[in-house]
Design an enzyme around this catalytic site. Sequence first.
Site, mmCIF file in Angstrom:
data_model
loop_
_atom_site.group_PDB
_atom_site.id
_atom_site.type_symbol
_atom_site.label_atom_id
_atom_site.label_comp_id
_atom_site.label_asym_id
_atom_site.label_seq_id
_atom_site.Cartn_x
_atom_site.Cartn_y
_atom_site.Cartn_z
ATOM 1 N N LEU A 66 0.815 -1.209 0.000
ATOM 2 C CA LEU A 66 0.000 0.000 0.000
ATOM 3 C C LEU A 66 0.849 1.260 0.000
ATOM 4 O O LEU A 66 0.410 2.302 -0.472
ATOM 5 C CB LEU A 66 -0.947 -0.010 1.207
ATOM 6 C CG LEU A 66 -1.927 -1.190 1.266
ATOM 7 C CD1 LEU A 66 -2.749 -1.145 2.550
ATOM 8 C CD2 LEU A 66 -2.847 -1.185 0.046
ATOM 9 N N ASP A 67 2.061 1.184 0.531
ATOM 10 C CA ASP A 67 2.982 2.327 0.524
ATOM 11 C C ASP A 67 4.158 1.991 -0.389
ATOM 12 O O ASP A 67 5.274 1.762 0.043
ATOM 13 C CB ASP A 67 3.459 2.634 1.946
ATOM 14 C CG ASP A 67 4.180 3.978 2.021
ATOM 15 O OD1 ASP A 67 4.149 4.728 1.024
ATOM 16 O OD2 ASP A 67 4.770 4.285 3.067
ATOM 17 N N PHE A 68 3.883 1.969 -1.681
ATOM 18 C CA PHE A 68 4.844 1.531 -2.697
ATOM 19 C C PHE A 68 5.601 2.760 -3.208
ATOM 20 O O PHE A 68 5.285 3.325 -4.249
ATOM 21 C CB PHE A 68 4.105 0.845 -3.844
ATOM 22 C CG PHE A 68 4.959 -0.012 -4.727
ATOM 23 C CD1 PHE A 68 4.715 -1.368 -4.834
ATOM 24 C CD2 PHE A 68 5.997 0.530 -5.481
ATOM 25 C CE1 PHE A 68 5.485 -2.173 -5.681
ATOM 26 C CE2 PHE A 68 6.766 -0.254 -6.320
ATOM 27 C CZ PHE A 68 6.516 -1.606 -6.412
#
Length: 282
Positions: A66-68
């Site tokens: 989700l935090d790419f």
Amino acid sequence: FQLYGYCYQDSNDIPDTLTTITELGSPLEMIQLLQTSWEDRFRICLSLVRLLHYLAHSPLGSVTLLDFRPRQFVIVDGELKVTDLDDASIEESSCTSNSDCFMEFPARNFTLPCSVEGRCQNMNEKRNLYNAYRFFFTYLLPHSAPSSLRPLLDKIVNATGKPTKRSNANSLFPLLSPGLSVNPEFTQKCVKSANTKYKRVPEAVIPDENYRCWPSYHHKGCLLSVFDVNEAMEICDSYPQCKAFVLTNQTTWTGRQLVFFKMASNPIVPDPDKITYVKVTG
């Protein structure tokens, strides 16, 4: 990312605190990466493809980050590895219609199909693919890439930049999995004959007389990779200041030989591990 060990212990009145020991990596700085050779940037993208494939087919199912973002990755021995898995998720979004499968990004939005099971089809994988495109592939792959590989790279960029099409992590493997090390379009580059004649001086080196070029494997000189002597001659011909070049016994990760290009042909000193080629004038 390699996990070497872990232990549970109480810390500051917090029960079951987890301490992990992992391998050491260098922070990923995109500006610095853009100043490295294309060959090294391709290696990073290749390791990212392996990661995308693993995330899509992990033992837990399809995993999305989700935090790419680049700050969640490090470089270890020239390859990209993810370090922060706090925001990883294996949950595929539920839906009742296609409109529930809406993916929103700063520059582009996508809608995926809703399956008969009430899940957005491959949303985790598609999200990873598009994030890899917008944070990595679009910057690292096309910039200063060999012209012979442009069609291949366009396929990679297009496959990740349009996640609603029939693109997935598996489709990238036929394009990238062999790597440059066995790609004849790069490792066996066809070059024209050098315009200048060169004299071969075995077991010799020019220790100084460096000039800077870009991209270079050495920050104080012009150190480039070549397939063979003919390619080195072509490169030397293309630089007005180049008067000689020295073959080293070092190679890149693809097997290409590293060569120092020099702005003068003297002084030449003995070195059993080097071979020098000097332009013949007159």
